[in-house]
Design an enzyme around this catalytic site. Structure first.
Site, short mmCIF file in Angstrom:
data_model
loop_
_atom_site.label_atom_id
_atom_site.label_comp_id
_atom_site.label_asym_id
_atom_site.label_seq_id
_atom_site.Cartn_x
_atom_site.Cartn_y
_atom_site.Cartn_z
N LYS A 13 0.83 -1.21 0.00
CA LYS A 13 0.00 0.00 0.00
C LYS A 13 0.86 1.26 0.00
CE LYS A 13 -2.00 -1.16 3.92
NZ LYS A 13 -1.31 -2.44 4.21
N ARG A 88 -9.92 0.52 7.94
CA ARG A 88 -9.45 -0.81 8.31
C ARG A 88 -10.52 -1.62 9.01
NH1 ARG A 88 -3.57 0.21 8.49
NH2 ARG A 88 -2.60 -1.75 9.04
N ARG A 127 12.19 -6.14 5.56
CA ARG A 127 12.04 -4.69 5.50
C ARG A 127 12.87 -3.99 6.57
NH1 ARG A 127 6.30 -1.72 5.77
NH2 ARG A 127 6.03 -2.93 7.66
N ARG A 158 11.32 -2.30 11.36
CA ARG A 158 10.24 -1.55 12.01
C ARG A 158 9.84 -2.30 13.27
NH1 ARG A 158 5.10 0.29 8.40
NH2 ARG A 158 3.86 -1.04 9.75
N ARG A 169 -0.60 -9.22 13.19
CA ARG A 169 -1.17 -8.19 12.30
C ARG A 169 -1.94 -8.85 11.15
NH1 ARG A 169 4.15 -5.36 10.81
NH2 ARG A 169 2.93 -4.20 9.31
P1 AP5 Z 1 4.78 -1.51 1.94
O1 AP5 Z 1 4.52 -0.76 0.70
O2 AP5 Z 1 5.31 -0.80 3.13
O3 AP5 Z 1 3.45 -2.33 2.33
P2 AP5 Z 1 2.22 -1.85 3.18
O4 AP5 Z 1 1.03 -2.56 2.63
O5 AP5 Z 1 2.16 -0.36 3.26
O6 AP5 Z 1 2.66 -2.51 4.56
P3 AP5 Z 1 2.70 -1.93 6.04
O7 AP5 Z 1 3.39 -2.99 6.86
O8 AP5 Z 1 3.26 -0.57 6.10
O9 AP5 Z 1 1.18 -1.90 6.31
P4 AP5 Z 1 0.37 -2.02 7.60
O10 AP5 Z 1 -0.99 -1.92 7.08
O11 AP5 Z 1 0.62 -3.20 8.45
O12 AP5 Z 1 0.98 -0.83 8.46
P5 AP5 Z 1 0.47 0.65 8.71
O13 AP5 Z 1 1.67 1.49 8.72
O14 AP5 Z 1 -0.66 1.02 7.84
O15 AP5 Z 1 5.72 -2.75 1.54
C1 AP5 Z 1 6.22 -3.62 2.54
C2 AP5 Z 1 7.63 -4.06 2.10
O16 AP5 Z 1 7.53 -4.81 0.90
C3 AP5 Z 1 8.54 -2.87 1.80
O17 AP5 Z 1 9.83 -3.14 2.27
C4 AP5 Z 1 8.51 -2.74 0.25
O18 AP5 Z 1 9.71 -2.25 -0.27
C5 AP5 Z 1 8.25 -4.18 -0.17
N1 AP5 Z 1 7.39 -4.26 -1.36
C6 AP5 Z 1 6.27 -3.54 -1.63
N2 AP5 Z 1 5.72 -3.90 -2.79
C7 AP5 Z 1 6.52 -4.90 -3.28
C8 AP5 Z 1 6.47 -5.70 -4.47
N3 AP5 Z 1 5.49 -5.55 -5.38
N4 AP5 Z 1 7.45 -6.62 -4.67
C9 AP5 Z 1 8.45 -6.79 -3.74
N5 AP5 Z 1 8.56 -6.05 -2.59
C10 AP5 Z 1 7.59 -5.12 -2.37
O19 AP5 Z 1 -0.11 0.50 10.18
C11 AP5 Z 1 0.71 0.21 11.29
C12 AP5 Z 1 -0.11 0.15 12.54
O20 AP5 Z 1 -0.73 1.42 12.78
C13 AP5 Z 1 -1.27 -0.84 12.58
O21 AP5 Z 1 -0.85 -2.14 12.94
C14 AP5 Z 1 -2.19 -0.20 13.62
O22 AP5 Z 1 -1.69 -0.41 14.92
C15 AP5 Z 1 -2.05 1.28 13.33
N6 AP5 Z 1 -3.02 1.77 12.32
C16 AP5 Z 1 -2.72 2.29 11.10
N7 AP5 Z 1 -3.84 2.62 10.45
C17 AP5 Z 1 -4.87 2.30 11.27
C18 AP5 Z 1 -6.28 2.38 11.14
N8 AP5 Z 1 -6.86 2.86 10.03
N9 AP5 Z 1 -7.04 1.94 12.17
C19 AP5 Z 1 -6.47 1.47 13.31
N10 AP5 Z 1 -5.15 1.35 13.49
C20 AP5 Z 1 -4.35 1.76 12.48
#
Ligand code: AP5
Length: 211
Positions: A13, A88, A127, A158, A169
């Site tokens: 994402k 979410r 990552r 992270r 997660r």
């Molecule tokens: P990346 O692009 O970072 O993937 P992502 O889907 O953004 O993954 P995240 O781990 O950041 O998502 P998340 O939803 O768990 O965390 P968030 O920060 O939203 O890619 C991941 C890795 O893969 C990278 O190293 C990238 O280079 C690689 N990659 C990407 N695409 C690739 C491809 N096609 N091929 C190969 N490699 C690739 O949330 C964190 C926390 O915040 C949550 O757990 C929760 O506690 C809180 N939170 C956030 N939003 C909310 C909400 N709306 N409601 C409640 N709590 C929330």
């Protein structure tokens, strides 16, 4: 363009939101980045939410909705935005509908990045991020520098990417976020993209889908 990127942890994402943001000139609104920034700065909100992020649990809906509502009011969101990591839960999706309706806006599309869990676990295990600016590095696709090449900050895994927290997660995603696939399908908004393809291919697929 008012777009939601939906997908499990590691689905890509953030990676795709940044590229679409540059391509279309609209901001990426990442609730995860907003929360991590608050934690880094040690704000009252940051202190309140740190425990949820560390455990891999979701921050309560009312708090998240307040954050998003404030963010979407800002000037740079007038011409559109990309929501990354929000909504979410069904309650967040309903809250978003209410926010948009009140402002006479609708969603353009919801793109679901699909991936199997082995791929996600592998990606997140490889990552590394900059602790200061959040820049992303991945051992699967490149070298990991000891200092960030963008800002010189320290680089490391992270906090929520330990194997155990990633598994948690992913469970939370299945229980609380996956139901949104149906929610948006029923509203005729959902588009599916193979998130396991190389980054560039995923990006092209999203752009062609958005027309
Ligand atoms: P990346 O692009 O970072 O993937 P992502 O889907 O953004 O993954 P995240 O781990 O950041 O998502 P998340 O939803 O768990 O965390 P968030 O920060 O939203 O890619 C991941 C890795 O893969 C990278 O190293 C990238 O280079 C690689 N990659 C990407 N695409 C690739 C491809 N096609 N091929 C190969 N490699 C690739 O949330 C964190 C926390 O915040 C949550 O757990 C929760 O506690 C809180 N939170 C956030 N939003 C909310 C909400 N709306 N409601 C409640 N709590 C929330």
């Amino acid at each position: 363009m008012r777009l939601i990127l939906l997908g499990a942890p590691g689905a890509g994402k953030g990676t795709q939101a940044k590229r679409i943001s540059t391509e279309m000139g609209i901001p990426q609104v990442s609730t995860g980045d907003i929360l991590r920034d608050q934690i880094r700065r040690g704000t009252e909100l940051g202190v309140r939410v740190k425990y949820y992020l560390d455990q891999g649990n979701l921050v309560p809906d009312d708090l998240i909705l307040e954050i998003v509502q404030d963010r979407l009011k800002q000037e740079d969101c007038r011409g559109g935005f990309i929501l990354d990591g929000f909504p979410r839960t069904v309650a967040q999706a309903e809250g978003l509908e209410a926010i948009l309706e009140r402002d006479g806006m609708g969603l353009s599309a919801v793109v679901a990045l699909e991936s199997d869990s082995e791929t996600l676990v592998r990606r997140l295990g490889a990552r590394f991020t900059c602790r200061d600016c959040g820049a992303d590095y991945n051992a699967q696709t490149g070298e990991i520098p000891s200092r960030c090449t963008k800002c010189g900050g320290p680089v490391g895994p992270r906090d929520d990417d330990s194997a155990e927290t990633v598994r948690h997660r992913l469970r939370i995603f299945e229980e609380q976020t996956a139901p949104l696939i149906r929610f948006y399908e029923e509203r005729g908004r959902l588009r599916r993209v193979n998130g396991m393809a190389p980054v560039e291919d995923v990006f092209r697929a999203i752009l062609s889908m958005l027309g």
